[in-house]
Design a protein around this motif. Structure first.
Motif, PDB file in Angstrom:
ATOM      1  N   CYS A 158     -14.617  -2.536  -8.530  1.00 14.58           N
ATOM      2  CA  CYS A 158     -13.632  -1.454  -8.158  1.00 14.58           C
ATOM      3  C   CYS A 158     -13.992  -0.288  -8.061  1.00 14.58           C
ATOM      4  O   CYS A 158     -13.581   0.603  -7.182  1.00 14.58           O
ATOM      5  CB  CYS A 158     -12.336  -1.782  -8.957  1.00 14.58           C
ATOM      6  N   ALA A 190     -14.785   4.321  -0.697  1.00 15.29           N
ATOM      7  CA  ALA A 190     -13.788   4.748  -0.274  1.00 15.29           C
ATOM      8  C   ALA A 190     -13.762   6.639   0.142  1.00 15.29           C
ATOM      9  O   ALA A 190     -13.373   7.034   1.028  1.00 15.29           O
ATOM     10  CB  ALA A 190     -12.357   4.466  -1.114  1.00 15.29           C
ATOM     11  N   THR A 227       0.828  -1.296  -0.003  1.00 17.37           N
ATOM     12  CA  THR A 227      -0.045  -0.227   0.087  1.00 17.37           C
ATOM     13  C   THR A 227       1.010   1.297  -0.047  1.00 17.37           C
ATOM     14  O   THR A 227       0.373   2.442  -0.394  1.00 17.37           O
ATOM     15  CB  THR A 227      -0.967  -0.192   1.277  1.00 17.37           C
ATOM     16  N   TYR A 234      -6.255   2.728  -5.572  1.00 18.03           N
ATOM     17  CA  TYR A 234      -6.243   1.225  -4.659  1.00 18.03           C
ATOM     18  C   TYR A 234      -4.891   0.565  -5.042  1.00 18.03           C
ATOM     19  O   TYR A 234      -4.294   0.546  -5.994  1.00 18.03           O
ATOM     20  CB  TYR A 234      -7.531   0.557  -4.716  1.00 18.03           C
ATOM     21  N   ILE A 247     -14.218   2.540  -5.011  1.00 17.54           N
ATOM     22  CA  ILE A 247     -13.688   3.771  -5.014  1.00 17.54           C
ATOM     23  C   ILE A 247     -14.567   4.490  -4.385  1.00 17.54           C
ATOM     24  O   ILE A 247     -14.163   5.519  -3.666  1.00 17.54           O
ATOM     25  CB  ILE A 247     -13.198   4.106  -6.457  1.00 17.54           C
ATOM     26  N   ALA A 294      -7.784   3.405   4.570  1.00 22.50           N
ATOM     27  CA  ALA A 294      -8.193   2.506   3.231  1.00 22.50           C
ATOM     28  C   ALA A 294      -9.352   1.713   3.583  1.00 22.50           C
ATOM     29  O   ALA A 294      -9.423   1.233   4.974  1.00 22.50           O
ATOM     30  CB  ALA A 294      -7.027   1.576   2.759  1.00 22.50           C
ATOM     31  N   TYR A 336      -7.680  -6.077  -1.616  1.00 16.93           N
ATOM     32  CA  TYR A 336      -7.596  -4.863  -2.139  1.00 16.93           C
ATOM     33  C   TYR A 336      -7.429  -3.882  -0.976  1.00 16.93           C
ATOM     34  O   TYR A 336      -7.954  -4.155   0.046  1.00 16.93           O
ATOM     35  CB  TYR A 336      -8.836  -4.758  -2.895  1.00 16.93           C
ATOM     36  N   SER A 337      -6.847  -2.735  -1.318  1.00 17.03           N
ATOM     37  CA  SER A 337      -6.913  -1.617  -0.351  1.00 17.03           C
ATOM     38  C   SER A 337      -7.262  -0.375  -1.221  1.00 17.03           C
ATOM     39  O   SER A 337      -6.713   0.123  -2.149  1.00 17.03           O
ATOM     40  CB  SER A 337      -5.503  -1.202   0.340  1.00 17.03           C
ATOM     41  N   PHE A 338      -8.699   0.210  -0.936  1.00 21.37           N
ATOM     42  CA  PHE A 338      -9.155   1.513  -1.690  1.00 21.37           C
ATOM     43  C   PHE A 338      -8.810   2.438  -0.755  1.00 21.37           C
ATOM     44  O   PHE A 338      -9.479   2.755   0.120  1.00 21.37           O
ATOM     45  CB  PHE A 338     -10.685   1.053  -1.773  1.00 21.37           C
ATOM     46  N   ASN A 369     -10.116  -2.098   3.142  1.00 25.58           N
ATOM     47  CA  ASN A 369      -9.687  -3.348   2.648  1.00 25.58           C
ATOM     48  C   ASN A 369     -10.616  -4.396   2.551  1.00 25.58           C
ATOM     49  O   ASN A 369     -11.734  -4.572   3.290  1.00 25.58           O
ATOM     50  CB  ASN A 369      -8.709  -3.753   3.994  1.00 25.58           C
TER      51      ASN A 369
END
Length: 579
Positions: A189, A196, A121, A131, A193, A175, A167-169, A177
């Protein structure tokens, strides 16, 4: 030819209508999906806006987890991570399902470098990517969970997925996760976003709440400290330290010290290896007690630690297997029996020193870090109380010393005015009167004994209060040393080098002596309604020698050090007049 043209036209119209219908259907499907996403966002937004304290962030994370599942974004886990950039670390709220489908919420803090899932990250954020994604396969998955098990209480696993996607947005401070067993679609995704970005707003509100909470908490603490400070500044006498203990206890309880047992101010006296405890609790275990700390190893260690350094901190724990001995020790010291100590598993003491003074609290559960910080701030207010105590004590001591000197001067003047031994009764009278004015009731039974070396008897001149009416009894008596066990002990002490001592008399010995007094000084004896002579259970006779005999006081309890010291000074003054 015409028919073909018409047919082609119809086909074109049908194709156009079908395309329009398809476009409309696609648009409706998109709009429905958008409505679903907006509804999910709105639910998360609503939960965010209804937060009233920072602890509810985990609840908001759970709502997020649920809404993602409703949108068909099936995840093994979701989490909200807050970056600690200076330390390259993360505080993480995780939400997952157990085998029984129960929602599990997990919170922990760890360094980003513990695993590539989190380490990846760092460059993604630096490159301003929306992300990051890390894919683990085979043994990498198992290794990840083995690593994380030392930091997080994740649900137990019997088997591991062949592949997992992490995933880390990102939002400004952290973030969202998402961990899945499949790759997320680009549409998913894009939805994440958006979530997030929304969670960035959530965290801003979270910080606002934290700030408001901290400000409110600080205001409550300062108000509590000011109340205690006000009580401290209004002190008029040392015994009011008990009021300070009460104030500290009351304010700490109001600040959510829910397991607090008592608050105590203790003043240490090195010479006596003891301290005076001013302790308060809200269920009656309250008072002032002299504590001899050398009689218990833990208390002695505790006291020695606190005497080493001003502002020193000490923690003492009484475990369950030592509670019986601790209760017995408290009873021996004179503390009231505490019913709440009967079944406790442990007792925790926390103390701050000011040198010779100590602020201490005890709790049925360990105090948290924040509570210890608050207690330290109360210690600073206690310093003010202790300084106030010292000022008052000094003023009282100076006043008392002036009163003592004035009283002794009156005794000295009376002694110097003596013309014959018969005047000794007047000296005893003045001595009794002056000691009473000094608040020394133990010295209100003043007896002057004259003893000549090699004599078989002593002469006594006495003045004391007697009976329920407390009438003044005065007189003289001559007593042979050999007449009773008590008088023989007096002779033994006269012949010893000791200049100050206490003789304790009770039982047969005291009744024998009262029989002597019945003959030698009948006015000193009182009788009950049946005409029986009243003999106390125990009496303490304290002697302070001078060149021709001794001053003697009689009390039903052990004379205090202050009483003994004052009697020695009175004997010295009397000796001057006697010579």
């Amino acid at each position: 030819m015409m028919d073909n043209a018409v047919e082609q036209s119809l086909r074109n119209k049908i194709a156009s209508l079908e395309q329009s219908l398809k476009d409309i259907s696609s648009e409706l499907k998109w709009k429905n999906r958008e409505l679903e996403i907006e509804a999910a966002l709105e639910k998360v937004r609503y939960r965010t806006m209804s937060m009233r304290n920072s602890a509810e962030l985990s609840e908001t994370s759970a709502v997020l987890f649920h809404e993602l599942k409703e949108l068909g974004i099936n995840a093994i886990r979701t989490g909200v991570g807050i970056f600690d950039d200076p330390n390259e670390a993360m505080e993480l709220w995780l939400t997952a399902f157990s085998d029984s489908e129960e929602v599990i919420k997990i919170l922990d803090y760890f360094n980003l470098h513990i695993h590539p899932v989190f380490e990846n990250t760092i460059p993604a954020r630096q490159q301003k990517k929306p992300y990051s994604i890390t894919v683990l396969s085979g043994d990498e998955v198992k290794h990840y969970y083995q690593t994380m098990s030392t930091y997080l209480s994740l649900p137990g696993q019997q088997k591991y997925n062949e592949r997992e996607y992490f995933y880390s947005f990102f939002f400004s401070a952290g973030a969202i996760n998402v961990i899945a067993d499949h790759s997320l679609l680009e549409e998913d995704c894009q939805i994440m976003i958006r979530f997030a970005r929304l969670f960035g707003l959530i965290y801003t509100r979270f910080l606002d709440l934290q700030k408001a909470e901290a400000q409110t908490r600080e205001a409550r603490i300062e108000t509590a400290l000011e109340r205690v400070r006000s009580v401290a500044m209004s002190m008029q006498k040392p015994d009011e330290l008990l009021t300070i203990s009460k104030g500290i206890f009351t304010e700490l309880k109001a600040l959510d010290f829910t397991d607090l047992r008592n608050a105590e101010i203790a003043l240490i006296n090195d010479k006596k290896e003891a301290m005076v405890s001013f302790h308060y609790s809200d269920y009656g275990i309250t008072g002032i007690v002299d504590v001899s700390y050398h009689r218990h190893p833990k208390i002695k260690t505790w006291a020695n630690e606190l005497k080493k350094v001003r502002d020193d901190f000490s923690e003492m724990i009484i475990p369950e297997n030592e509670m019986d001995a601790w209760r017995s020790y408290r009873n021996e010291l004179g503390y009231a029996p505490d019913p709440k100590l009967k079944d406790v598993k442990a007792l925790y003491y926390y103390s701050y020193s000011t040198g010779q003074g100590v602020l201490s609290v005890s709790s049925f559960q360990p105090l948290e870090y924040e509570q210890l910080n608050i207690l330290e701030r109360f210690k600073n207010v206690f310093n003010l109380s202790y300084q106030r105590y010292q000022d008052i004590s000094l003023a009282e001591a100076q006043t008392q010393e002036a009163n003592i000197e004035a009283a002794l001067e009156r005794v000295r003047a009376k002694a110097l005015a003596m013309q014959s031994s018969e005047d000794l009764i007047e000296v005893a009278n003045v001595l009794r009167e002056q000691m009473g004015r000094l608040g020394q009731p133990e010295l209100e039974s003043s007896i002057v004994q004259l003893y000549q070396e090699n004599s078989n008897s002593f002469d006594a001149w006495y003045s004391f209060r007697s009976g329920a009416e407390q009438k003044i009894v005065t007189g003289t008596a001559k007593v042979a040393f050999s007449i009773s066990q008590w008088s023989r002990e007096v002779l033994e002490k006269y012949r010893s080098p000791e200049t100050e001592y206490t003789l304790v008399s009770s039982g047969t010995k005291l009744r024998e002596w009262y029989g002597v007094l019945q003959q030698a000084a009948p006015e000193t004896i009182t009788y009950d309604s049946d005409g029986e002579m009243q003999v106390p259970e125990i009496l303490y006779y304290h002697f302070s020698k001078f060149s021709g005999g001794a001053l003697l006081t009689i009390s039903s309890k052990q004379p205090s050090d202050e009483t003994k010291e004052l009697q020695v000074r009175a004997a010295s003054v009397f000796d001057f007049g006697y010579k």
